[in-house]
Motif scaffolding. Sequence first.
Motif, PDB file in Angstrom:
ATOM      1  N   UNK A  91      32.570  28.068  22.185  1.00 11.26           N
ATOM      2  CA  UNK A  91      32.300  29.521  22.213  1.00 11.26           C
ATOM      3  C   UNK A  91      32.424  30.077  20.791  1.00 11.26           C
ATOM      4  N   UNK A 108      30.636  25.118  34.275  1.00 17.21           N
ATOM      5  CA  UNK A 108      31.019  23.941  35.065  1.00 17.21           C
ATOM      6  C   UNK A 108      29.858  22.933  35.131  1.00 17.21           C
ATOM      7  N   UNK A 143      38.004  33.341  24.692  1.00 19.68           N
ATOM      8  CA  UNK A 143      36.899  32.849  25.527  1.00 19.68           C
ATOM      9  C   UNK A 143      36.598  31.370  25.239  1.00 19.68           C
ATOM     10  N   UNK A 192      34.642  39.803  39.992  1.00 18.07           N
ATOM     11  CA  UNK A 192      34.778  38.417  40.448  1.00 18.07           C
ATOM     12  C   UNK A 192      33.418  37.721  40.465  1.00 18.07           C
ATOM     13  N   UNK A 240      35.088  24.726  42.091  1.00 16.71           N
ATOM     14  CA  UNK A 240      35.159  25.470  40.824  1.00 16.71           C
ATOM     15  C   UNK A 240      34.876  26.954  41.057  1.00 16.71           C
ATOM     16  N   UNK A 241      34.812  27.377  42.308  1.00 15.17           N
ATOM     17  CA  UNK A 241      34.514  28.781  42.617  1.00 15.17           C
ATOM     18  C   UNK A 241      35.513  29.755  41.996  1.00 15.17           C
ATOM     19  N   UNK A 242      34.975  30.797  41.413  1.00 17.00           N
ATOM     20  CA  UNK A 242      35.848  31.882  40.945  1.00 17.00           C
ATOM     21  C   UNK A 242      36.082  32.866  42.103  1.00 17.00           C
ATOM     22  N   UNK A 243      35.042  33.098  42.909  1.00 17.33           N
ATOM     23  CA  UNK A 243      35.196  33.980  44.075  1.00 17.33           C
ATOM     24  C   UNK A 243      36.082  33.307  45.116  1.00 17.33           C
ATOM     25  N   UNK A 244      36.696  34.139  45.947  1.00 17.51           N
ATOM     26  CA  UNK A 244      37.493  33.597  47.053  1.00 17.51           C
ATOM     27  C   UNK A 244      38.916  33.251  46.673  1.00 17.51           C
ATOM     28  N   UNK A 297      33.957  40.692  47.902  1.00 17.08           N
ATOM     29  CA  UNK A 297      34.320  40.316  46.529  1.00 17.08           C
ATOM     30  C   UNK A 297      34.180  41.531  45.631  1.00 17.08           C
ATOM     31  N   UNK A 298      34.952  41.561  44.550  1.00 21.06           N
ATOM     32  CA  UNK A 298      34.723  42.604  43.550  1.00 21.06           C
ATOM     33  C   UNK A 298      33.575  42.165  42.643  1.00 21.06           C
ATOM     34  N   UNK A 346      42.584  31.883  36.878  1.00 17.87           N
ATOM     35  CA  UNK A 346      41.570  31.012  37.494  1.00 17.87           C
ATOM     36  C   UNK A 346      41.741  29.568  37.010  1.00 17.87           C
ATOM     37  N   UNK A 352      33.251  46.945  45.297  1.00 13.03           N
ATOM     38  CA  UNK A 352      33.170  45.878  46.309  1.00 13.03           C
ATOM     39  C   UNK A 352      31.744  45.375  46.552  1.00 13.03           C
ATOM     40  N   UNK A 388      40.388  39.223  41.353  1.00 19.37           N
ATOM     41  CA  UNK A 388      40.161  40.642  41.004  1.00 19.37           C
ATOM     42  C   UNK A 388      39.902  41.373  42.314  1.00 19.37           C
ATOM     43  N   UNK A 389      40.874  42.096  42.755  1.00 14.88           N
ATOM     44  CA  UNK A 389      40.780  42.738  44.074  1.00 14.88           C
ATOM     45  C   UNK A 389      39.729  43.844  44.085  1.00 14.88           C
ATOM     46  N   UNK A 390      38.853  43.834  45.119  1.00 13.67           N
ATOM     47  CA  UNK A 390      37.875  44.923  45.228  1.00 13.67           C
ATOM     48  C   UNK A 390      38.561  46.220  45.663  1.00 13.67           C
ATOM     49  N   UNK A 391      38.036  47.305  45.188  1.00 12.58           N
ATOM     50  CA  UNK A 391      38.460  48.641  45.583  1.00 12.58           C
ATOM     51  C   UNK A 391      37.792  48.938  46.910  1.00 12.58           C
ATOM     52  N   UNK A 392      38.527  48.947  48.020  1.00  9.30           N
ATOM     53  CA  UNK A 392      37.861  49.195  49.323  1.00  9.30           C
ATOM     54  C   UNK A 392      38.468  50.404  50.050  1.00  9.30           C
ATOM     55  N   UNK A 429      29.728  36.717  27.249  1.00 11.67           N
ATOM     56  CA  UNK A 429      29.749  35.522  28.104  1.00 11.67           C
ATOM     57  C   UNK A 429      28.333  35.093  28.516  1.00 11.67           C
ATOM     58  N   UNK A 431      32.254  34.512  38.447  1.00 12.86           N
ATOM     59  CA  UNK A 431      31.818  33.355  39.234  1.00 12.86           C
ATOM     60  C   UNK A 431      30.505  32.793  38.653  1.00 12.86           C
ATOM     61  N   UNK A 459      39.006  29.450  27.366  1.00  4.42           N
ATOM     62  CA  UNK A 459      38.615  29.524  28.780  1.00  4.42           C
ATOM     63  C   UNK A 459      37.425  28.595  29.064  1.00  4.42           C
ATOM     64  N   UNK A 515      40.907  35.254  34.103  1.00  6.49           N
ATOM     65  CA  UNK A 515      40.304  33.990  33.664  1.00  6.49           C
ATOM     66  C   UNK A 515      41.359  32.889  33.523  1.00  6.49           C
ATOM     67  N   UNK A 573      35.886  46.509  39.825  1.00 11.92           N
ATOM     68  CA  UNK A 573      36.491  46.415  41.167  1.00 11.92           C
ATOM     69  C   UNK A 573      35.582  46.960  42.274  1.00 11.92           C
TER      70      UNK A 573
END
Lengths: 160, 160
Positions: free
Chosen positions: A150, A129, B121, A118, B148-152, A114-115, B7, A101, B156-160, A4, A122, B124, B4, A99
């Motif tokens: 791509x 974009x 890809x 992610x 267009x944010x990928x975060x938030x 955020x992970x 998203x 954090x 992909x959940x963070x490991x916390x 990517x 982003x 995507x 992806x 993952x």
Amino acid sequence: MEAWFRYNWMVRDQWYQWCEELPHEELIRQRTGGTGSLLKTFFHIADVEWSWIQQLQGKPDELEDYEQYQTLERVKELDRRFRAEVEPFVKEWEESMETRPHYSGNAEGDADIYSWGEVMRHIIAHEIHHIGQLSVWAREIGKPPVSANFIGKGLIKPRV
Amino acid sequence: MEAWFRYNWMVRDQWYQWCEELPHEELIRQRTGGTGSLLKTFFHIADVEWSWIQQLQGKPDELEDYEQYQTLERVKELDRRFRAEVEPFVKEWEESMETRPHYSGNAEGDADIYSWGEVMRHIIAHEIHHIGQLSVWAREIGKPPVSANFIGKGLIKPRV
């Protein structure tokens, strides 16, 4: 992940070449949407990519002042400098980082979590974009945009 | 891989909602760059995504005729239909598919060979690129574009 980033760098370099044929005024001309100009878009893409990668590594990420980068040559220099710092991190990316954090200070004085996966996506989506925006401006200028394909770039070799 | 696509689907659905507030004429108005209109962009994104996924599976991928999809409702219907076919494939994606070869007929009557990972890809990046174009048109219309944010987005959940 590396494919990517390599995709984005290839496309970005092709856009730099595309810009070489344009008069400087076209590069800094105010346009509708995005960052407002071709030159500022490249500055912004390189800056945002570098800043996030610095943050993930817990390194300082002070954003550069765009006023200092008012020519294509200056922006390309900054990009080369940033890319040399970003590339090793990308090359060493591995599944286990997905993952992990990342704590990112937000406007309310708290931290968003955020992970790393992610954040990396982003960065990638952020560039694609903004490049999409350039493609509209290119048509306004009357010049065909750089291909966003791509496929055809040899980025992930098929097993044959 | 699934993150992806999720998203892109989230952002696409937010754009559909964004469009609900626009008069139909704005959706079909001819614009500079990209596919030439908001409505055609959504049709094109959904169509291209579905066609490639069909091709990878060796299933028929005849492109739909845009003339039959001249309202937002019709395009959203098509999208729902396509997405129901694309989603299972995306959910079952696994690492071993990355370098599987795909033979794609080209204009010269030969076949280009792409890896499945490249094709995924490509799909995507294709959507993100076109969504970038919409963001410029949105500003021309005078309406802030969808983020267009990928975060938030909790993709992909963070490991916390």
